[in-house]
Design an enzyme around this catalytic site. Structure first.
Site, PDB file in Angstrom:
ATOM      1  N   LYS A   1       0.843  -1.191   0.006  1.00  0.00           N
ATOM      2  CA  LYS A   1       0.076   0.049   0.009  1.00  0.00           C
ATOM      3  C   LYS A   1       0.856   1.281   0.107  1.00  0.00           C
ATOM      4  O   LYS A   1       0.626   2.232  -0.681  1.00  0.00           O
ATOM      5  CB  LYS A   1      -0.833  -0.043   1.413  1.00  0.00           C
ATOM      6  CG  LYS A   1      -2.181  -1.170   1.287  1.00  0.00           C
ATOM      7  CD  LYS A   1      -2.609  -1.269   2.496  1.00  0.00           C
ATOM      8  CE  LYS A   1      -3.642  -2.444   2.312  1.00  0.00           C
ATOM      9  NZ  LYS A   1      -4.056  -3.089   3.643  1.00  0.00           N
TER      10      LYS A   1
ATOM     11  N   GLY B   1     -11.879  -5.379   5.906  1.00  0.00           N
ATOM     12  CA  GLY B   1     -13.301  -6.085   5.977  1.00  0.00           C
ATOM     13  C   GLY B   1     -14.095  -5.958   4.933  1.00  0.00           C
ATOM     14  O   GLY B   1     -13.959  -5.242   3.797  1.00  0.00           O
TER      15      GLY B   1
END
Ligand code: NDP
Ligand code: HSE
Length: 432
Positions: A206, A309
């Site tokens: 990232k 999630g």
């Protein structure tokens, strides 16, 4: 009459399953605001017999992912399989067929981003990847668009939900590392192989993606120095707590110099960091992520939200799908800004303040000897505490900011010093 845009979905696990549910829930609202109806017409999975919680028409399901890309009725391809292959080939094939692609795959983008960006540009279609960095948080689009003209110097934050969840559980609830990791896996935060999370590879990917966009230079996963959290001990966490810090896995991407053509040096690293409790990052807990961006004219910006999630990630994916659908209908696409290969500054040259915990003999002159070694490597001590351990003493130092090589040199010399029994702890400390 509604304008139907047909989606081909590659993968229907944590993120893909949530995306299917979210498209069902939000379909009429999306129709209302955009005039576009999203329809999932083909879904590729590994196992057709696996039970799924999302509403899937069995006629749309295939275990041959190439069928999704080749299906002439598919307008947009969404890739949420993960990993390098077959995701890379499937995305390249989709782009070559003129289909916009939305992906959440940070591992792929951090390793093969330049190839994929070039393929999207050649085909003149969108390649959108908001969900690839920090889950639900809009950070890729702000860096790509809103801050495109800004002179950014640092992008820094907590970008892995699994490790932040584990560290929060250990620090705030006294959970064991193993129990906290198992819960993160159950909640769908962790990667298929959680080593990617706990050893810092995921945060490193990232960081590479964000650094590349922020600084207009090509940064790949291999450019990122990374350490994970698996070596941290409960003692490190409680020492940090007692000194007024929280330990966070920080990703830090910095640009050194002001050249505007992508030729400034860039340092990108991921490591556990002691964050002072009065810093906003210290109170980012659980699966939440936060990213600080610093620009010459904008000043400091902070982005905060759920970093992992199914639903949070699917929210970012769906935003990209709607964007791609609108662009497709208007015959537009947005080129990913790309630049020359980044000049990387190595970890040795990067600066931090440090925490050092040294176990020593409790004898006259030991403190000055240890402080002398630290000072001899050009490190300036900001604070020091001494504690008796029964069989000796423990010296805990916080230093002012210095280059990594200075601290590593001091540690190597301390390990060879006769009065030193061992270096029990070493962490970087976030300064002002
Ligand atoms: P999962 O492992 O839950 O889902 C992967 C899906 O891909 C499954 O449905 C699996 O099929 C399918 N799949 C695997 N291999 C193939 C193949 N060869 N052909 C067709 N289908 C295949 O992963 P996640 O949903 O968690 O992650 C997906 C992507 O999103 C990854 O790139 C991840 O890094 C990224 N991401 C995940 C986040 C998260 O919080 N989970 C957050 C942000 C990004 P089957 O179901 O049959 O096994
Ligand atoms: N495994 C990743 C995390 C998913 O824990 O942050 C979100 O990218």
């Amino acid at each position: 009459m509604a304008d139907v845009v047909k989606i081909g979905l590659l993968g229907c696990g944590t993120v893909g399953g949530s995306l299917v549910g979210l498209i069902h829930k939000r379909r009429s609202a999306i129709e209302h605001t955009t005039g576009i109806t999203l329809e999932i017409v083909k879904v590729a999975v590994r196992s057709a017999s696996r039970e799924r919680s999302c509403p899937l028409d069995p006629d749309t399901v295939t275990t041959d992912a190439s069928q999704v890309v080749q299906d002439p009725s598919v307008d947009i391809v969404v890739e949420v399989i993960g990993g390098i292959e077959p995701a890379r080939t499937l995305i390249l094939d989709a782009l070559a067929a003129g289909k916009p692609v939305v992906t959440a795959n940070k591992e792929l983008l951090a390793n093969c981003g330049a190839e994929l960006y070039a393929a999207a540009d050649k085909a003149g279609v969108d390649l959108l990847f908001e969900a690839s960095a920090a889950g639900a948080i809009p950070i890729v689009r702000p860096l790509r668009e809103s801050l495109l003209a800004e002179d950014l110097s640092r992008v820094m934050g907590i970008v892995n939900g699994t490790t932040n969840f584990i560290l929060s559980k250990m620090s705030l609830e006294g959970s064991s590392y193993g129990d906290a990791l198992a819960e993160a896996q159950r909640l769908g935060y962790a990667e298929r192989d959680p080593t990617a999370d706990v050893e810092g590879f995921d945060a490193g990917a990232k960081a590479a993606i964000m650094a590349g966009i922020a600084f207009g230079a090509r940064v790949v996963a291999g450019d990122v120095y990374h350490e994970g959290i698996s070596q941290l001990t409960a003692a490190d966490i409680s020492f940090a707590k007692r000194l007024g810090y929280s330990i966070k896995l920080l990703a830090i991407a910095e640009k050194f110099g002001t050249a505007d053509d992508g030729t400034s040096e860039i340092g990108v690293r991921v490591h556990p960091t002691m964050v002072p409790n009065d810093h906003p990052l210290a109170s980012v807990n659980g699966s939440f992520n936060a990213v600080f961006v610093e620009g010459a004219a904008s000043g400091e910006l902070m982005f905060y939200g759920r970093g992992a999630g199914g639903d949070p990630t699917a929210s970012a994916v769906l935003g990209d799908v709607v964007d791609a659908a609108l662009n497709l209908r208007q015959g537009n696409y947005r080129r990913v800004p790309s630049g020359p290969k980044a000049k990387i500054r190595s970890i040795d040259q990067l600066e931090s303040a440090f925490y050092l915990n040294v176990e020593v003999e409790d004898l006259p002159g030991v403190l000055s000897q240890v402080a002398g070694v630290i000072g001899g490597h050009g490190l300036s001590i900001e604070s020091m505490e001494q504690h008796g351990t029964g069989s000796g003493a423990r010296l805990v130092f916080i230093t002012h900011a210095a280059a990594e090589h200075a601290m590593q040199g001091a540690i190597a010399e301390l390990k060879k010093t006769s009065v030193v029994k061992g270096v029990a702890g070493f962490l970087r400390v976030l300064g002002e």
